[in-house]
Design a protein around this motif. Structure first.
Motif, PDB file in Angstrom:
ATOM      1  N   GLU A 241      64.528 -69.361  43.872  1.00  0.00           N
ATOM      2  CA  GLU A 241      65.823 -69.171  44.223  1.00  0.00           C
ATOM      3  C   GLU A 241      65.988 -67.480  43.762  1.00  0.00           C
ATOM      4  OE1 GLU A 241      68.401 -71.217  41.283  1.00  0.00           O
ATOM      5  OE2 GLU A 241      67.361 -73.414  41.973  1.00  0.00           O
ATOM      6  N   CYS A 242      66.722 -66.614  44.518  1.00  0.00           N
ATOM      7  CA  CYS A 242      66.822 -65.149  44.234  1.00  0.00           C
ATOM      8  C   CYS A 242      68.068 -64.869  44.898  1.00  0.00           C
ATOM      9  CB  CYS A 242      65.485 -64.574  44.940  1.00  0.00           C
ATOM     10  SG  CYS A 242      65.670 -62.679  44.713  1.00  0.00           S
ATOM     11  N   GLU A 243      68.944 -64.513  44.073  1.00  0.00           N
ATOM     12  CA  GLU A 243      70.451 -64.309  44.442  1.00  0.00           C
ATOM     13  C   GLU A 243      70.959 -63.047  43.837  1.00  0.00           C
ATOM     14  OE1 GLU A 243      72.379 -67.885  43.620  1.00  0.00           O
ATOM     15  OE2 GLU A 243      71.219 -68.963  45.318  1.00  0.00           O
ATOM     16  N   ARG A 244      71.816 -62.437  44.712  1.00  0.00           N
ATOM     17  CA  ARG A 244      72.443 -61.295  43.946  1.00  0.00           C
ATOM     18  C   ARG A 244      73.238 -61.574  42.836  1.00  0.00           C
ATOM     19  NH1 ARG A 244      72.653 -56.632  43.967  1.00  0.00           N
ATOM     20  NH2 ARG A 244      71.479 -55.050  45.381  1.00  0.00           N
ATOM     21  N   SER A 245      73.308 -60.858  41.883  1.00  0.00           N
ATOM     22  CA  SER A 245      74.313 -61.367  40.599  1.00  0.00           C
ATOM     23  C   SER A 245      74.464 -59.894  40.020  1.00  0.00           C
ATOM     24  CB  SER A 245      73.619 -62.178  39.674  1.00  0.00           C
ATOM     25  OG  SER A 245      74.195 -62.268  38.549  1.00  0.00           O
ATOM     26  N   GLY A 246      75.828 -59.603  40.102  1.00  0.00           N
ATOM     27  CA  GLY A 246      76.459 -58.304  39.393  1.00  0.00           C
ATOM     28  C   GLY A 246      75.293 -57.311  40.141  1.00  0.00           C
ATOM     29  N   THR A 247      74.976 -56.219  39.196  1.00  0.00           N
ATOM     30  CA  THR A 247      74.362 -54.904  39.746  1.00  0.00           C
ATOM     31  C   THR A 247      72.633 -55.510  40.128  1.00  0.00           C
ATOM     32  OG1 THR A 247      73.540 -54.305  37.559  1.00  0.00           O
ATOM     33  CG2 THR A 247      75.826 -53.475  38.701  1.00  0.00           C
ATOM     34  N   GLY A 248      72.246 -56.600  39.738  1.00  0.00           N
ATOM     35  CA  GLY A 248      70.983 -56.834  39.792  1.00  0.00           C
ATOM     36  C   GLY A 248      70.836 -58.180  40.665  1.00  0.00           C
ATOM     37  N   TYR A 249      69.775 -59.127  40.233  1.00  0.00           N
ATOM     38  CA  TYR A 249      69.394 -60.440  40.855  1.00  0.00           C
ATOM     39  C   TYR A 249      69.510 -61.578  39.625  1.00  0.00           C
ATOM     40  CZ  TYR A 249      68.701 -58.360  45.500  1.00  0.00           C
ATOM     41  OH  TYR A 249      68.903 -57.804  46.804  1.00  0.00           O
ATOM     42  N   ARG A 250      69.734 -62.710  40.289  1.00  0.00           N
ATOM     43  CA  ARG A 250      69.296 -63.823  39.242  1.00  0.00           C
ATOM     44  C   ARG A 250      68.252 -64.788  40.238  1.00  0.00           C
ATOM     45  NH1 ARG A 250      74.488 -66.597  36.430  1.00  0.00           N
ATOM     46  NH2 ARG A 250      74.066 -64.701  35.421  1.00  0.00           N
ATOM     47  N   VAL A 251      67.435 -64.910  39.310  1.00  0.00           N
ATOM     48  CA  VAL A 251      66.123 -65.444  39.984  1.00  0.00           C
ATOM     49  C   VAL A 251      65.544 -66.696  39.235  1.00  0.00           C
ATOM     50  CG1 VAL A 251      63.589 -65.165  40.781  1.00  0.00           C
ATOM     51  CG2 VAL A 251      65.252 -63.077  40.540  1.00  0.00           C
ATOM     52  N   ARG A 252      65.256 -67.624  39.852  1.00  0.00           N
ATOM     53  CA  ARG A 252      64.744 -68.908  39.205  1.00  0.00           C
ATOM     54  C   ARG A 252      63.649 -69.686  39.967  1.00  0.00           C
ATOM     55  NH1 ARG A 252      66.822 -74.426  39.201  1.00  0.00           N
ATOM     56  NH2 ARG A 252      65.735 -75.723  37.474  1.00  0.00           N
ATOM     57  N   LEU A 253      62.469 -69.859  39.294  1.00  0.00           N
ATOM     58  CA  LEU A 253      61.488 -70.794  39.656  1.00  0.00           C
ATOM     59  C   LEU A 253      61.869 -72.096  39.280  1.00  0.00           C
ATOM     60  CD1 LEU A 253      58.332 -68.311  38.944  1.00  0.00           C
ATOM     61  CD2 LEU A 253      59.319 -68.652  40.891  1.00  0.00           C
ATOM     62  N   GLN A 254      62.016 -73.037  40.294  1.00  0.00           N
ATOM     63  CA  GLN A 254      62.462 -74.428  40.215  1.00  0.00           C
ATOM     64  C   GLN A 254      61.526 -75.309  39.487  1.00  0.00           C
ATOM     65  OE1 GLN A 254      63.911 -75.830  43.884  1.00  0.00           O
ATOM     66  NE2 GLN A 254      66.023 -74.775  43.700  1.00  0.00           N
ATOM     67  N   ARG A 255      60.264 -75.027  39.641  1.00  0.00           N
ATOM     68  CA  ARG A 255      59.104 -76.156  39.234  1.00  0.00           C
ATOM     69  C   ARG A 255      58.369 -75.520  38.172  1.00  0.00           C
ATOM     70  NH1 ARG A 255      56.593 -78.472  44.016  1.00  0.00           N
ATOM     71  NH2 ARG A 255      55.657 -79.666  42.233  1.00  0.00           N
ATOM     72  N   THR A 256      58.252 -76.147  37.152  1.00  0.00           N
ATOM     73  CA  THR A 256      57.160 -75.689  35.932  1.00  0.00           C
ATOM     74  C   THR A 256      55.976 -75.621  36.347  1.00  0.00           C
ATOM     75  OG1 THR A 256      58.276 -77.381  34.537  1.00  0.00           O
ATOM     76  CG2 THR A 256      56.408 -76.517  33.622  1.00  0.00           C
ATOM     77  N   GLY A 257      55.529 -74.450  35.991  1.00  0.00           N
ATOM     78  CA  GLY A 257      54.109 -73.999  36.439  1.00  0.00           C
ATOM     79  C   GLY A 257      53.974 -72.879  37.575  1.00  0.00           C
ATOM     80  N   MET A 258      55.072 -72.672  38.201  1.00  0.00           N
ATOM     81  CA  MET A 258      55.216 -71.776  39.357  1.00  0.00           C
ATOM     82  C   MET A 258      55.108 -70.298  38.772  1.00  0.00           C
ATOM     83  SD  MET A 258      58.453 -73.061  41.648  1.00  0.00           S
ATOM     84  CE  MET A 258      58.282 -71.748  42.934  1.00  0.00           C
ATOM     85  N   GLN A 259      54.152 -69.542  39.423  1.00  0.00           N
ATOM     86  CA  GLN A 259      53.966 -67.970  39.021  1.00  0.00           C
ATOM     87  C   GLN A 259      54.181 -67.214  40.274  1.00  0.00           C
ATOM     88  OE1 GLN A 259      52.056 -67.542  35.806  1.00  0.00           O
ATOM     89  NE2 GLN A 259      53.878 -68.820  35.586  1.00  0.00           N
ATOM     90  N   LEU A 260      55.025 -66.153  40.210  1.00  0.00           N
ATOM     91  CA  LEU A 260      55.357 -65.267  41.166  1.00  0.00           C
ATOM     92  C   LEU A 260      54.161 -64.198  40.875  1.00  0.00           C
ATOM     93  CD1 LEU A 260      59.149 -64.198  41.750  1.00  0.00           C
ATOM     94  CD2 LEU A 260      57.465 -64.534  43.242  1.00  0.00           C
ATOM     95  N   ASP A 261      53.686 -63.465  42.140  1.00  0.00           N
ATOM     96  CA  ASP A 261      52.743 -62.509  41.987  1.00  0.00           C
ATOM     97  C   ASP A 261      52.960 -61.717  43.214  1.00  0.00           C
ATOM     98  OD1 ASP A 261      50.321 -60.852  42.286  1.00  0.00           O
ATOM     99  OD2 ASP A 261      49.157 -62.511  41.850  1.00  0.00           O
ATOM    100  N   LEU A 262      53.442 -60.522  42.893  1.00  0.00           N
ATOM    101  CA  LEU A 262      53.703 -59.497  43.940  1.00  0.00           C
ATOM    102  C   LEU A 262      52.640 -58.559  44.225  1.00  0.00           C
ATOM    103  CD1 LEU A 262      57.616 -58.968  42.978  1.00  0.00           C
ATOM    104  CD2 LEU A 262      56.667 -60.458  44.676  1.00  0.00           C
ATOM    105  N   GLY A 263      51.549 -58.746  43.515  1.00  0.00           N
ATOM    106  CA  GLY A 263      50.401 -57.895  43.687  1.00  0.00           C
ATOM    107  C   GLY A 263      50.102 -57.360  45.169  1.00  0.00           C
ATOM    108  N   GLY A 264      50.219 -58.374  46.254  1.00  0.00           N
ATOM    109  CA  GLY A 264      50.096 -58.132  47.428  1.00  0.00           C
ATOM    110  C   GLY A 264      51.075 -56.983  48.015  1.00  0.00           C
TER     111      GLY A 264
END
Ligand code: AMP
Ligand code: MG
Length: 367
Positions: A177-200
């Protein structure tokens, strides 16, 4: 994972005029780890300019920044703005720094949403877009798999198929989940163990953002930001000196041998390659790029993929996606992506296979 700091996959090549010796050096320290900085007056076409060159290190990579502005104060301001932007992005998106925003998101996986900056939110949105465009070959949720294979290369033992399957079950972008919130964003990974990697795409995205920041300063005429294998440039309309970015010959990466050169005034050229960053298990070299379909290092036959695109993040993500997809699917992906061109290389022994999109020749300087 091996990281050859000094073996960037693209070598920056100076514009047609030689660089000469430094005439002046910046007085105040720059906001990131700068190895050297120099300024030199240069005539470009009918314009008198001040050129500023900076070598720095960021995201475990060599960086190079070159600007042309009307005078030294303006060149210095553009350099500062670009370096500040890169440093800020590197800090926020570094998943190996527990204090980064990306780490906060990953640490809360399966639990609460995390409020992050506009910077981090937009990078995640860009990654989602590239996941869509690449039909899943680019997947920023590979973080868990990257960690698994990194650990395997440290221990010398391949991950079990159970652990690969478990990590593969955490690749569903609907669970991010990634949604605009105020001046930034609100982000949530719904499942335990999920890992975001933006290295690509982080380097291409950072380069593009750095250029945007530099352009907000007065007097900027042209700029190049190289971050490892990512080269992103911008020049004002009518600028007389295109940038030249060299594509490395993967057969001789240790000596940074040049295979060919790409010329552009505005846009991004990114090379993703298996020759300077890889996992090693039991003497076998494995790609640092994960195929989300198998959960394993990609076994596509490409040694490198070079992608040209007007947008830095897109070029970076497309190059990574090409390494996953292999020759035919990559040519199809680049063919259906507006503004994209590419050069794909395969190697068997000393024989290099070259495959390219129809429009590549328009950028290539044939020797
Ligand atoms: P690049 O050098 O730009 O090709 O990016 C490689 C990095 O992207 C890896 O070190 C991982 O952090 C990440 N990565 C690996 N596989 C993928 C993938 N299939 N999609 C998105 N990111 C990936
Ligand atoms: Mg990439």
């Amino acid at each position: 994972m091996r990281q050859g700091l000094l073996l960037a996959s693209i070598v920056w090549v100076a514009g047609t005029a030689g660089c000469g010796s430094s005439q002046d050096t910046a007085q105040k320290p720059y906001p990131t780890d700068v190895a050297s900085a120099s300024f030199q007056q240069q005539q470009v076409g009918d314009r008198a300019t001040m050129r500023g060159d900076v070598d720095f290190v960021t995201m475990s990579t060599e960086g190079r920044l070159v600007v042309y502005a009307d005078d030294q104060t303006q060149a210095d301001a553009a350099i500062r703005a670009a370096l500040e932007r890169v440093a800020d992005i590197a800090k926020k998106l570094n998943r190996y720094d527990p204090a980064s925003e990306l780490s906060a998101i990953n640490a809360a996986a399966g639990n609460q949403a995390v409020d992050v900056s506009d910077t981090t939110g937009r990078a995640i949105e860009a990654a989602r877009q590239m996941w869509r465009d690449s039909r899943g070959a680019f997947n920023p949720l590979v973080g868990r798999l990257v960690a698994l294979w990194k650990q395997a290369s440290e221990s010398g033992v391949e991950p079990t198929s159970e652990s690969i399957d478990e990590a593969r079950s955490l690749l569903d972008m609907a669970d991010l989940e990634c949604e605009r919130s105020g001046t930034g964003y609100r982000v949530r990974l719904q499942r335990t163990g999920m890992q975001l990697d933006l290295g690509g795409l982080a380097k291409g995205w950072a380069a593009q953002e750095a250029i945007a920041a530099a352009r907000r300063q007065k007097g900027l005429r042209s700029i190049l930001v190289m971050l490892g294998g990512d080269g992103t440039v911008w020049s004002e309309p009518g600028w007389a000196r295109p940038w030249t970015v060299a594509v490395q010959d993967p057969r001789d990466s240790a000596n940074r041998a040049i295979l060919t050169k790409i010329e552009l005034t505005d846009g991004s050229v990114v090379t993703s390659g298996n020759y300077y960053r890889y996992f090693e298990i039991g003497g076998r070299r494995l790609s640092h790029i994960i195929d989300p379909r198998t959960g394993r290092p990609t076994e596509s036959m490409l040694v490198s993929a070079t992608v040209i695109h007007p947008d830095g993040a897109a070029a970076d993500a497309l190059a990574t996606a090409c390494m996953v997809l292999g020759r035919d699917d990559s040519l199809a992906l680049l063919g259906r992506t507006k503004g994209a061109e590419g050069l794909l290389l395969t190697a068997s022994g000393d024989d290099l296979g070259r495959y390219e999109t129809d429009g590549l020749a328009g950028y290539e300087i044939r020797r």
